[in-house]
Design a protein around this motif. Structure first.
Motif, mmCIF file in Angstrom:
data_model
loop_
_atom_site.group_PDB
_atom_site.id
_atom_site.type_symbol
_atom_site.label_atom_id
_atom_site.label_comp_id
_atom_site.label_asym_id
_atom_site.label_seq_id
_atom_site.Cartn_x
_atom_site.Cartn_y
_atom_site.Cartn_z
ATOM 1 N N SER A 45 -4.019 3.230 -28.931
ATOM 2 C CA SER A 45 -5.332 2.808 -29.417
ATOM 3 C C SER A 45 -5.523 3.260 -30.865
ATOM 4 C CB SER A 45 -6.398 3.428 -28.497
ATOM 5 O OG SER A 45 -7.590 3.701 -29.184
ATOM 6 N N GLY A 63 -14.509 1.830 -29.924
ATOM 7 C CA GLY A 63 -13.746 2.303 -28.763
ATOM 8 C C GLY A 63 -14.424 1.963 -27.451
ATOM 9 N N CYS A 83 -8.629 3.800 -33.159
ATOM 10 C CA CYS A 83 -10.059 3.881 -32.847
ATOM 11 C C CYS A 83 -10.757 4.787 -33.849
ATOM 12 C CB CYS A 83 -10.207 4.421 -31.420
ATOM 13 S SG CYS A 83 -11.922 4.537 -30.884
#
Ligand code: F6R
Length: 369
Positions: free
Chosen positions: A127, A106, A129
């Motif tokens: 995202s 990340g 992550c």
């Protein structure tokens, strides 16, 4: 902290089943995929017309595998781009584009800058992550965490399979929202996904010793090629990257169909080639094409190590070695086929006496551009 394992990498490969099980947990309800983190985003998923996946290295290969699933299940066109390339072009993106970033740490600067760039251009951002509260998820509109647990070895292994699992969950979630799959069809894929941890465990239990032995015989090898088709193609790229990264051996992955357009000229007697063989049950055509690729390179002296499903007898007369993976649906196969490749890279680095956790010139998290 290695819990008795000789390296973090060996521990983390052994945790691949758990990384997937933990990533699925809490997101499957009675055969349906419901990702709580994506509650309230149905409008977004209905409104987008394309997805661009951005990532670097192994995470980008996970993205390439995910592309097949998102397109097949959710019927949304997907492009996969290396984050550092994406940002320095003039990409056609806007409010109808969902940019999905994938990053274990990340914190990868190239990926972070690409996410910021996408947002400035009006795209929506999601995202995937592995690190709670990291910068990339904080800079994104939504996040789906992988629950692989901390990954310490520089080479990404358990995070890679968890990234694919998360992408598959995302694809099935979006397929439900967009109505591109029946509840029964989704439930079938969910069953397949839930069976993966046990199947990976079987590969670890039955193939590890042979792969380590194979790696020892090959300790002096100067170059290894990897071939795959369909979802096996990004797995070939991943197999090659792992070998370069921790064994310092020249390795390249190719789409098997591309061979006759150039790379077959590399084949000379003794050249080791890993070939990921797709299941004959899913597509007899694809399977037969890969088997004929094996025949072609064998005829030119290649030493073929096939990764094929249990019971696939067609590879026996053609390959020099066959590593077996359990039967699975076509899109599930990459999650299994990558395991022998992770074991092989680790085995070869170990056979060469290298530090598998800390390869030269590399950092776990690349926070500079
Ligand atoms: C390969 C490897 C790297 C990372 C890449 C992205 O084994 O570890 O290729 O995958 O640097 O890192 P993250 O996922 O942290 O953005």
């Amino acid at each position: 902290e290695k819990g008795g394992w000789p390296s973090f990498m060996s521990k983390e490969v052994s945790e691949e089943p758990e990384a997937i099980a933990n990533t699925l947990r809490g997101r499957i309800n009675n055969g349906a995929v419901e990702i709580p983190e994506l509650d309230g985003l149905d409008g977004l998923f209905e409104g987008i017309s394309r997805i661009v996946v951005i990532a670097c290295g192994t995470a980008a290969y996970a993205g390439q595998v995910g592309k097949y699933a998102i397109e097949q299940w959710a019927r949304i066109p997907v492009d996969v781009e290396l984050a550092h390339e994406f940002r320095y072009r003039d990409p056609v993106i806007g409010p109808d584009t969902l940019v999905v970033s994938i990053s274990q740490s990340g914190e990868t600067m190239d990926t972070l800058m690409a996410v910021k760039f996408a947002r400035e251009r009006g795209a929506r951002t999601l995202s995937i992550c592995n690190t709670q509260g990291a910068t990339i998820p904080r800079e994104s509109d939504a996040v789906v965490y992988t629950h692989a647990g901390p990954e310490v070895a520089v080479a990404s292994t358990k995070a890679f399979v968890a990234q694919i699992a998360a992408l598959y969950l995302l694809a099935l979630h979006v397929a439900r929202v967009r109505g591109t799959m029946s509840a029964e069809a989704i439930a079938e894929q969910v069953d397949e996904l839930e069976a993966v941890p046990t199947k990976i465990q079987r590969i670890l239990d039955t193939e590890s010793a042979r792969i380590t032995e194979l790696a020892h015989w090959m300790a002096d090898t100067r170059s290894v090629l990897f071939l795959g088709r369909h979802v096996g193609f990004p797995i070939a790229l991943e197999g090659a990257l792992k070998l370069k990264e921790i064994s310092y051996i020249h390795a390249e992955g190719f789409a098997a169909g591309e061979l006759k357009h150039g790379p077959i000229a590399l084949i000379e007697p003794g050249q080791p080639v890993f070939v990921i063989v797709p299941s004959p049950r899913a597509s007899a055509l694809l399977h037969s094409k890969v088997v004929s690729t094996i025949e072609e390179i064998r005829a030119r002296g290649a030493r073929v190590i096939a990764i094929a499903e249990e019971g696939d007898a067609a590879v026996l007369p053609t390959a020099d070695e066959v590593l077996r993976i359990p039967l699975a649906a076509p899109l599930i196969e990459p999650l299994l086929a990558v395991v022998p490749l992770h074991l092989f890279a680790m085995g070869l680095a170990t056979a060469k006496g290298l530090d598998v956790d800390q390869p030269r010139n590399l950092a776990k998290s690349v926070t500079v551009e």
